[in-house]
Design an enzyme around this catalytic site. Structure first.
Site, PDB file in Angstrom:
ATOM      1  CE  LYS A 150      -3.741  16.153  27.182  1.00 46.87           C
ATOM      2  NZ  LYS A 150      -2.650  16.779  27.898  1.00 46.87           N
ATOM      3  CB  VAL A 185      -6.855  14.929  34.489  1.00 45.50           C
ATOM      4  CG1 VAL A 185      -7.639  16.184  34.889  1.00 45.50           C
ATOM      5  CG2 VAL A 185      -7.678  14.063  33.560  1.00 45.50           C
ATOM      6  CB  ILE A 230      -2.617  18.662  39.976  1.00 45.21           C
ATOM      7  CG1 ILE A 230      -2.109  20.050  39.581  1.00 45.21           C
ATOM      8  CG2 ILE A 230      -3.482  18.724  41.214  1.00 45.21           C
ATOM      9  CD1 ILE A 230      -3.235  20.994  39.166  1.00 45.21           C
ATOM     10  CE  LYS A 289      -5.599  18.256  30.218  1.00 43.14           C
ATOM     11  NZ  LYS A 289      -4.958  19.571  30.149  1.00 43.14           N
TER      12      LYS A 289
HETATM   13  N1  LIG Z   1       3.610  18.216  27.388  1.00 41.78           N
HETATM   14  C1  LIG Z   1       2.926  18.275  28.508  1.00 41.78           C
HETATM   15  O1  LIG Z   1       3.118  19.160  29.328  1.00 41.78           O
HETATM   16  C2  LIG Z   1       1.890  17.226  28.811  1.00 41.78           C
HETATM   17  C3  LIG Z   1       1.127  17.325  29.993  1.00 41.78           C
HETATM   18  C4  LIG Z   1       0.202  16.332  30.304  1.00 41.78           C
HETATM   19  C5  LIG Z   1       0.019  15.286  29.421  1.00 41.78           C
HETATM   20  N2  LIG Z   1       0.746  15.227  28.267  1.00 41.78           N
HETATM   21  C6  LIG Z   1       0.516  14.108  27.380  1.00 41.78           C
HETATM   22  O2  LIG Z   1       1.729  13.351  27.306  1.00 41.78           O
HETATM   23  C7  LIG Z   1       1.850  12.759  26.016  1.00 41.78           C
HETATM   24  C8  LIG Z   1       3.183  13.168  25.425  1.00 41.78           C
HETATM   25  O3  LIG Z   1       3.208  14.576  25.277  1.00 41.78           O
HETATM   26  P1  LIG Z   1       4.557  15.351  24.891  1.00 41.78           P
HETATM   27  O4  LIG Z   1       4.257  16.785  25.079  1.00 41.78           O
HETATM   28  O5  LIG Z   1       5.712  14.752  25.578  1.00 41.78           O
HETATM   29  O6  LIG Z   1       4.631  15.025  23.325  1.00 41.78           O
HETATM   30  P2  LIG Z   1       5.894  15.180  22.355  1.00 41.78           P
HETATM   31  O7  LIG Z   1       6.868  16.156  22.902  1.00 41.78           O
HETATM   32  O8  LIG Z   1       5.346  15.408  20.992  1.00 41.78           O
HETATM   33  O9  LIG Z   1       6.571  13.739  22.414  1.00 41.78           O
HETATM   34  C9  LIG Z   1       6.069  12.616  21.733  1.00 41.78           C
HETATM   35  C10 LIG Z   1       7.252  11.821  21.242  1.00 41.78           C
HETATM   36  O10 LIG Z   1       6.790  10.579  20.711  1.00 41.78           O
HETATM   37  C11 LIG Z   1       7.543  10.330  19.517  1.00 41.78           C
HETATM   38  N3  LIG Z   1       6.877   9.370  18.648  1.00 41.78           N
HETATM   39  C12 LIG Z   1       5.980   9.604  17.671  1.00 41.78           C
HETATM   40  N4  LIG Z   1       5.623   8.425  17.082  1.00 41.78           N
HETATM   41  C13 LIG Z   1       6.323   7.450  17.715  1.00 41.78           C
HETATM   42  C14 LIG Z   1       6.410   6.044  17.550  1.00 41.78           C
HETATM   43  N5  LIG Z   1       5.720   5.402  16.619  1.00 41.78           N
HETATM   44  N6  LIG Z   1       7.242   5.348  18.364  1.00 41.78           N
HETATM   45  C15 LIG Z   1       7.968   5.978  19.312  1.00 41.78           C
HETATM   46  N7  LIG Z   1       7.946   7.317  19.494  1.00 41.78           N
HETATM   47  C16 LIG Z   1       7.123   8.049  18.698  1.00 41.78           C
HETATM   48  C17 LIG Z   1       7.689  11.714  18.918  1.00 41.78           C
HETATM   49  O11 LIG Z   1       8.701  11.737  17.963  1.00 41.78           O
HETATM   50  P3  LIG Z   1       8.768  12.962  16.886  1.00 41.78           P
HETATM   51  O12 LIG Z   1       8.714  14.236  17.662  1.00 41.78           O
HETATM   52  O13 LIG Z   1      10.051  12.764  16.218  1.00 41.78           O
HETATM   53  O14 LIG Z   1       7.561  12.793  16.013  1.00 41.78           O
HETATM   54  C18 LIG Z   1       8.035  12.538  20.139  1.00 41.78           C
HETATM   55  O15 LIG Z   1       9.417  12.518  20.423  1.00 41.78           O
HETATM   56  C19 LIG Z   1       0.617  13.221  25.242  1.00 41.78           C
HETATM   57  O16 LIG Z   1      -0.384  12.249  25.335  1.00 41.78           O
HETATM   58  C20 LIG Z   1       0.201  14.476  25.954  1.00 41.78           C
HETATM   59  O17 LIG Z   1      -1.187  14.755  25.808  1.00 41.78           O
HETATM   60  C21 LIG Z   1       1.665  16.166  27.945  1.00 41.78           C
END
Ligand SMILES: NC(=O)c1ccc[n+]([C@@H]2O[C@H](COP(=O)([O-])OP(=O)(O)OC[C@H]3O[C@@H](n4cnc5c(N)ncnc54)[C@H](OP(=O)(O)O)[C@@H]3O)[C@@H](O)[C@H]2O)c1
Length: 434
Positions: A105, A132, A136, A205
């Site tokens: 987002k 967002v 949902i 969002k």
């Molecule tokens: N979590 C939720 O519930 C949720 C809900 C809706 C939307 N989102 C969105 O979804 C996205 C991901 O969220 P997340 O919670 O899954 O984040 P996360 O757990 O921090 O996962 C991100 C991953 O990307 C890796 N990464 C960082 N730099 C990279 C690169 N250059 N090449 C490849 N991989 C790389 C990170 O590695 P390291 O950890 O080793 O740095 C980590 O494993 C975000 O945009 C977030 O806003 C998340």
């Protein structure tokens, strides 16, 4: 059956959910879509740590560019987050002719024009359903289900962390800081919680929803953003006594050429459906001119719910690719760019809850009501409250005033004059109401 190759960038919380979901439900997806969606590569900077998902090691790489450029991959899924490397990789994928799914987002709120424009120029799809509302499918509702409506308003509870904190503050009578600490321990709040509790995540969002609903890019600096950091337990309690519950709401609505895009703690009547959305749950109420009110509720974050929406997007792109005639507008339509603009906070009309610590002396209340009247702010109800123990100053008593609709500028001018009138011992608290 034909295959569509998927490459994943970011094997974190949502990424692992997507991998697990694609593996577990590959067969059922193939039956529904008529095409076999196959996960081909996964890029992450750390491919050594066990992510708790069984995956063929040969799929893993630290080289995201190699995933984008893999000829067997047609859909690139960006789940890294942020506006640094994620932006570079999304633009690279679109420019390489790959369709993209993202849940980012922040990227879309800040660089939506560039990202959507790049998808448009390259004739590829960009889907962002999980950006967002997590699990949902609210984006899909605006893009598809309600596409035949003029959207009159959207009211959303779009941040699970804030909703969890507000629910516990009300139910357990706890102060904000104590609940935040508990939320961090329970994994419901980040170590640095600012993006959530200061309202910026919700604002990102709201921007995406407003862009979709009204066809223009909403600049972040035009959005009124107030978080819940300074919310006092006493206001949660008084709001409840008046029959309201405080929620961090995203409000998006259009009146003529002006669109309101705002995020703030809001008093919601207990009878309103959004008032019953508690804990980490999210919901959005969308009013269309044809549909009337519609409500969408569910888990706004988390590994599996978010993966569900991401995989739904992958499925849609796979269908588009199979049909070979995906020529509908990608990203968001910006047909109203320059024709509508964001209404300034000064001009937004709202009802208000105002709490004042008032000098306990005859005439004090009269001074206040006179000033409010002078600035055009009408009073709906006013009540003097018993002084809570923590409000030690015996010479002052809490007074809560509920107003009729007033413009932001009118209310601020009135409160500023009241603050200087010698009848208060602390700054007024004001919260908007719906
Ligand atoms: N979590 C939720 O519930 C949720 C809900 C809706 C939307 N989102 C969105 O979804 C996205 C991901 O969220 P997340 O919670 O899954 O984040 P996360 O757990 O921090 O996962 C991100 C991953 O990307 C890796 N990464 C960082 N730099 C990279 C690169 N250059 N090449 C490849 N991989 C790389 C990170 O590695 P390291 O950890 O080793 O740095 C980590 O494993 C975000 O945009 C977030 O806003 C998340």
């Amino acid at each position: 059956m034909k295959q569509i190759g998927v490459g994943l960038l970011g094997f974190g919380t949502v990424g692992t959910g997507v991998v697990e979901g694609l593996q577990r439900n590959r067969k059922v997806m193939a039956q529904r879509l008529g095409v076999d969606v196959v996960l081909k590569r996964i890029a992450d900077i750390d491919i050594a740590t066990d992510r708790g998902v069984s995956v063929d090691k040969s799929l893993l790489t630290t080289d995201a560019a190699s995933v984008i450029n893999d000829p067997d991959i047609q859909i690139v899924v960006e789940l890294i987050g942020g506006t640094g490397i994620a932006k570079t990789l999304v633009l690279a994928a679109l420019n390489a002719g790959k369709s993209v799914v993202t849940a980012n987002k922040k990227l879309l709120a800040e660089y939506g024009n560039e990202v959507f424009g790049t998808a448009e120029r390259n004739g590829v799809d960009i889907y962002f359903g999980a950006s967002v509302g997590g699990g949902i499918p609210i984006i899909r509702v605006l893009r598809e289900g309600l596409a035949g409506n003029e959207i009159q308003s959207i009211h959303g509870i779009l941040n699970g962390t804030c909703n969890y904190i507000l629910t516990r503050m009300e139910n357990e009578g706890l102060p904000f800081e104590q609940v935040l600490t508990a939320a961090q321990k329970a994994g419901y709040a980040e170590a640095n919680p600012s993006l959530d509790i200061d309202g910026f995540d919700t604002a990102h969002k709201a921007i995406i929803l407003a862009s979709l609903a009204y066809g223009f890019h909403v600049p972040m600096e035009k959005v009124l953003v107030e978080g819940i950091r300074n919310l006092a337990g006493v206001d949660v309690q008084y709001a409840a006594e008046f029959g309201y519950r405080i929620k961090l709401l995203a409000v998006v609505k259009r009146e003529g050429e002006e669109v309101e895009v705002r995020v703030h703690p809001t008093l919601v009547p207990l009878s309103h459906m959004l008032a019953s959305v508690s804990n980490v749950f999210n919901a959005a109420m969308v009013r269309g001119d044809l549909s009337g009110d519609t409500l969408y509720y569910g888990r706004g974050a988390g590994r599996e719910p978010t993966a569900s929406t991401v995989i739904g997007d992958i499925g849609d792109i796979a269908r588009n690719l199979m049909s070979g005639k995906s020529r509908y507008r990608r990203g968001v339509c910006v047909a109203n760019e320059g024709k509508v603009h964001v209404r300034s906070a000064d001009d937004v009309v709202s009802r208000y809850y105002v709490r004042l610590m008032v000098l306990d002396k005859a005439g004090s209340l009269g001074v206040i009501t006179t000033i409010l009247g002078k600035h055009g702010v009408s009073i709906l109800a006013a009540t003097q409250k018993p002084r809570p123990d923590e409000m030690a100053d015996a010479g002052f008593v809490p007074v809560v005033i509920l107003t009729y609709g007033a413009k932001g500028a009118e209310l601020e001018a009135a409160l500023s004059e009241i603050s200087g009138a010698g009848v208060l011992n602390e700054q007024p608290v004001r919260l908007r109401m719906i």
